[in-house]
Design a protein around this motif. Structure first.
Motif, PDB file in Angstrom:
ATOM      1  N   ALA A  11       1.040  -1.404  -0.001  1.00 31.96           N
ATOM      2  CA  ALA A  11       0.083   0.005  -0.006  1.00 31.96           C
ATOM      3  C   ALA A  11       0.921   1.181   0.151  1.00 31.96           C
ATOM      4  N   SER A  12       1.722   1.159   0.638  1.00 27.24           N
ATOM      5  CA  SER A  12       2.842   2.443   0.867  1.00 27.24           C
ATOM      6  C   SER A  12       3.651   2.470  -0.629  1.00 27.24           C
ATOM      7  N   ARG A  13       3.839   1.602  -1.151  1.00 25.49           N
ATOM      8  CA  ARG A  13       4.676   1.599  -2.712  1.00 25.49           C
ATOM      9  C   ARG A  13       3.622   2.085  -4.021  1.00 25.49           C
ATOM     10  N   LEU A  14       2.299   1.836  -3.671  1.00 21.46           N
ATOM     11  CA  LEU A  14       1.313   2.007  -4.925  1.00 21.46           C
ATOM     12  C   LEU A  14       1.194   3.431  -5.131  1.00 21.46           C
ATOM     13  N   PRO A  15       1.135   3.839  -6.164  1.00 19.47           N
ATOM     14  CA  PRO A  15       0.626   5.301  -6.638  1.00 19.47           C
ATOM     15  C   PRO A  15      -0.713   5.413  -6.129  1.00 19.47           C
ATOM     16  N   LYS A  16      -1.112   6.597  -5.285  1.00 23.97           N
ATOM     17  CA  LYS A  16      -2.433   6.665  -4.638  1.00 23.97           C
ATOM     18  C   LYS A  16      -2.850   8.008  -4.749  1.00 23.97           C
ATOM     19  N   THR A  17      -4.036   8.243  -4.373  1.00 22.32           N
ATOM     20  CA  THR A  17      -4.610   9.588  -4.531  1.00 22.32           C
ATOM     21  C   THR A  17      -5.282   9.815  -2.954  1.00 22.32           C
ATOM     22  N   GLU A  18      -5.550  11.175  -2.822  1.00 17.83           N
ATOM     23  CA  GLU A  18      -6.090  11.638  -1.635  1.00 17.83           C
ATOM     24  C   GLU A  18      -7.282  12.527  -1.951  1.00 17.83           C
ATOM     25  N   LEU A  19      -8.577  12.197  -1.521  1.00 14.65           N
ATOM     26  CA  LEU A  19      -9.721  13.038  -1.962  1.00 14.65           C
ATOM     27  C   LEU A  19     -10.320  13.597  -0.958  1.00 14.65           C
ATOM     28  N   HIS A  20      -9.946  13.328   0.361  1.00 13.83           N
ATOM     29  CA  HIS A  20     -10.514  14.007   1.596  1.00 13.83           C
ATOM     30  C   HIS A  20      -9.523  14.445   2.581  1.00 13.83           C
ATOM     31  N   LEU A  21      -9.067  15.705   2.263  1.00 16.90           N
ATOM     32  CA  LEU A  21      -7.980  16.376   3.027  1.00 16.90           C
ATOM     33  C   LEU A  21      -8.267  17.754   3.293  1.00 16.90           C
ATOM     34  N   HIS A  22      -8.335  18.242   4.523  1.00 20.31           N
ATOM     35  CA  HIS A  22      -8.538  19.580   4.996  1.00 20.31           C
ATOM     36  C   HIS A  22      -7.280  20.089   4.947  1.00 20.31           C
ATOM     37  N   ARG A  92       4.473  13.365  -1.624  1.00 18.32           N
ATOM     38  CA  ARG A  92       5.522  13.001  -2.599  1.00 18.32           C
ATOM     39  C   ARG A  92       6.170  11.654  -1.677  1.00 18.32           C
ATOM     40  N   ASP A  93       6.334  11.826  -0.433  1.00 17.44           N
ATOM     41  CA  ASP A  93       6.995  10.877   0.394  1.00 17.44           C
ATOM     42  C   ASP A  93       6.016   9.514   0.424  1.00 17.44           C
ATOM     43  N   GLN A  94       4.969   9.818   0.473  1.00 22.71           N
ATOM     44  CA  GLN A  94       3.795   8.613   0.324  1.00 22.71           C
ATOM     45  C   GLN A  94       3.276   8.209  -0.801  1.00 22.71           C
ATOM     46  N   ASN A  95       3.842   8.467  -2.085  1.00 19.33           N
ATOM     47  CA  ASN A  95       3.460   8.145  -3.252  1.00 19.33           C
ATOM     48  C   ASN A  95       1.955   8.614  -3.634  1.00 19.33           C
ATOM     49  N   ILE A  96       1.574   9.475  -3.179  1.00 20.10           N
ATOM     50  CA  ILE A  96       0.388  10.225  -3.525  1.00 20.10           C
ATOM     51  C   ILE A  96       0.393  10.937  -4.745  1.00 20.10           C
ATOM     52  N   VAL A  97      -0.013  10.473  -5.706  1.00 13.68           N
ATOM     53  CA  VAL A  97       0.318  11.151  -6.991  1.00 13.68           C
ATOM     54  C   VAL A  97      -0.918  12.221  -7.621  1.00 13.68           C
ATOM     55  N   HIS A  98      -1.961  12.092  -6.647  1.00 13.70           N
ATOM     56  CA  HIS A  98      -2.937  13.135  -7.193  1.00 13.70           C
ATOM     57  C   HIS A  98      -3.801  13.270  -5.758  1.00 13.70           C
ATOM     58  N   THR A  99      -4.072  14.710  -5.493  1.00 15.29           N
ATOM     59  CA  THR A  99      -4.718  14.909  -4.301  1.00 15.29           C
ATOM     60  C   THR A  99      -5.934  16.131  -4.730  1.00 15.29           C
ATOM     61  N   GLU A 100      -6.819  15.937  -3.903  1.00 10.96           N
ATOM     62  CA  GLU A 100      -8.115  16.860  -3.969  1.00 10.96           C
ATOM     63  C   GLU A 100      -8.208  17.548  -2.431  1.00 10.96           C
ATOM     64  N   ARG A 313      -7.359   1.531  -6.357  1.00 14.19           N
ATOM     65  CA  ARG A 313      -7.854   1.928  -7.664  1.00 14.19           C
ATOM     66  C   ARG A 313      -9.356   2.741  -7.287  1.00 14.19           C
ATOM     67  N   ASN A 314     -10.068   2.682  -6.333  1.00 14.83           N
ATOM     68  CA  ASN A 314     -11.222   3.369  -6.366  1.00 14.83           C
ATOM     69  C   ASN A 314     -10.763   4.818  -6.094  1.00 14.83           C
ATOM     70  N   GLY A 315      -9.535   5.113  -5.480  1.00 15.61           N
ATOM     71  CA  GLY A 315      -9.276   6.528  -5.283  1.00 15.61           C
ATOM     72  C   GLY A 315      -9.183   7.214  -6.699  1.00 15.61           C
ATOM     73  N   PHE A 316      -8.780   6.420  -7.600  1.00 12.53           N
ATOM     74  CA  PHE A 316      -8.660   6.947  -9.060  1.00 12.53           C
ATOM     75  C   PHE A 316      -9.973   7.177  -9.649  1.00 12.53           C
ATOM     76  N   THR A 317     -10.472   6.284  -9.434  1.00 10.41           N
ATOM     77  CA  THR A 317     -11.764   5.936 -10.175  1.00 10.41           C
ATOM     78  C   THR A 317     -12.777   7.338  -9.582  1.00 10.41           C
ATOM     79  N   ALA A 318     -12.878   7.384  -8.205  1.00 10.86           N
ATOM     80  CA  ALA A 318     -13.759   8.385  -7.615  1.00 10.86           C
ATOM     81  C   ALA A 318     -13.073   9.866  -7.759  1.00 10.86           C
ATOM     82  N   SER A 319     -11.996   9.939  -8.504  1.00  9.08           N
ATOM     83  CA  SER A 319     -11.180  11.364  -8.501  1.00  9.08           C
ATOM     84  C   SER A 319     -11.931  12.278  -9.628  1.00  9.08           C
TER      85      SER A 319
END
Ligand code: HPA
Ligand code: ZN
Length: 339
Positions: A11-22, A92-100, A313-319
């Motif tokens: 999970a830490s290596r995979l490219p990921k999104t974040e969609l809920h971040l204040h 960057r350090d956590q491999n989050i490639v897209h953030t909303e 994968r859902n993180g990308f789909t839901a973005s």
């Protein structure tokens, strides 16, 4: 290596999104103290340790009280830039490639900070992250639901000159007794201007608030939404329509929505066909960023590798990425998890 450690590593290596971040919830205690000194803001604590000792919340409101207090240290465009940049370095350090990311303009404009100062600082960091860190982003303006619908309309007017930087609107802050139905007017204006809509619902508030967010605010996603478990027919509808839920596991345990991560329904929601994603909410306050949220879920609930990859994968789909970019990332994920 045992299965759980292996999955935490995956999970830490995979490219990921974040969609809920204040973004204000990524204000780390050291930065609170540093900005308080720099801006000569008086705080009722005098060290990082004293501040951290207050991170023991009994519910959403007890957290919000401290969250809004710490927000007072943010004063200049540079402060908003620095806050956002520090978060993007974590991405960057956590491999989050897209953030909303969400921001709460009313918690700043109510202190006399101009809307433009806030948005220009945040946007400056997001645009630099696209070129320097290869991190894409969207920006979502959240209305504070404990303030009046008229206050939200005033904020919308303040936002209008900056709409080129804003992709969506959301609804956050104290949920109980502040139903989505109060905000139909301002959400309609936002949709007419071509923005996406999302809303916090079903965190502490009832499942009916999720229904209101879907039917009245016409949201593209529900933030939290975990109390959907209380309304099976709504759950079936949200699953059928694949309206994503941006779930924040550490937030839910820190704010006592669940007593323990063992009680968290994230895998049950996934098994029922909901488009569930994993996010950090307010990482400086709740014990970690996205990777720590995956680790906590994996350690407590022992998901399969397939479930972990589905959450990613859902993180990308839901973005709010375009379809071609989503497809490019999900193909990359398939390659990664086949290794
Ligand atoms: N819920 C509602 N409002 C918020 C939160 C949250 O978890 N974090 C920051 N504002
Ligand atoms: Zn939130």
């Amino acid at each position: 290596m045992n299965q759980s450690t292996q999955l935490v590593n995956l999970a830490s290596r995979l490219p990921k999104t974040e969609l809920h971040l204040h973004i204000e919830g990524s204000l780390e205690p050291d930065m609170v103290m540093q900005m308080a000194r720099r801006n000569r803001v008086e705080l009722p604590f005098s060290s990082t340790e004293q501040l951290k000792a207050l991170y023991d919340f009994k519910d959403l409101q007890s957290f919000l009280d401290l969250y809004y207090l710490a927000t007072n240290v943010l004063q200049t465009e540079q402060d908003f830039f620095d806050l956002t940049w520090a978060y993007l370095e974590r991405c960057r350090d956590q491999n989050i490639v897209h953030t909303e990311i969400f921001f709460d303009p009313q918690s700043h404009t109510s202190r006399g900070i101009p809307f433009k100062v806030v948005v220009d600082g945040i946007h400056g960091a997001l645009s630099r992250a696209q070129t320097e860190l290869n991190i894409s982003s969207r920006l979502i303006l959240c209305f504070l639901r404990h303030l009046s619908p008229d206050d939200a309309l005033v904020t919308w007017e303040q936002a209008e000159p900056s709409l080129e930087y804003i992709d969506g609107v959301g609804l956050d802050s104290a949920e109980r007794d502040f139903p989505p139905s109060l905000f139909t007017g301002v959400f309609e204006l936002a949709r007419k201007a071509g923005l996406r809509t999302v809303a916090h619902a079903g965190e502490e508030g009832p499942a009916d608030y999720i229904r209101q967010a879907v039917e009245l605010l016409q949201v593209s996603r529900i933030d939290h939404g975990v109390r959907i478990t209380e309304d099976p027919s709504l759950l079936a509808q949200v699953a059928r329509d694949q309206i994503p839920l941006t779930v924040c596991p550490l937030s839910n345990t820190r704010l006592c929505v669940y007593d323990s991560m063992n009680d968290h329904p994230i895998l049950e929601l996934l098994d029922k066909g909901l488009l569930v994603t994993v996010n950090s909410d307010d990482p400086a306050y709740f014990g970690g960023y996205v990777n720590q949220n995956y680790a906590a879920v994996i350690e407590a609930l022992a998901p399969t590798q397939e479930q972990v990859v589905t959450l990613v994968r859902n993180g990308f789909t839901a973005s709010f990425l375009d379809e071609a970019t989503k497809a490019r990332w999900t193909r990359k994920l398939d390659d990664f998890s086949a290794q």
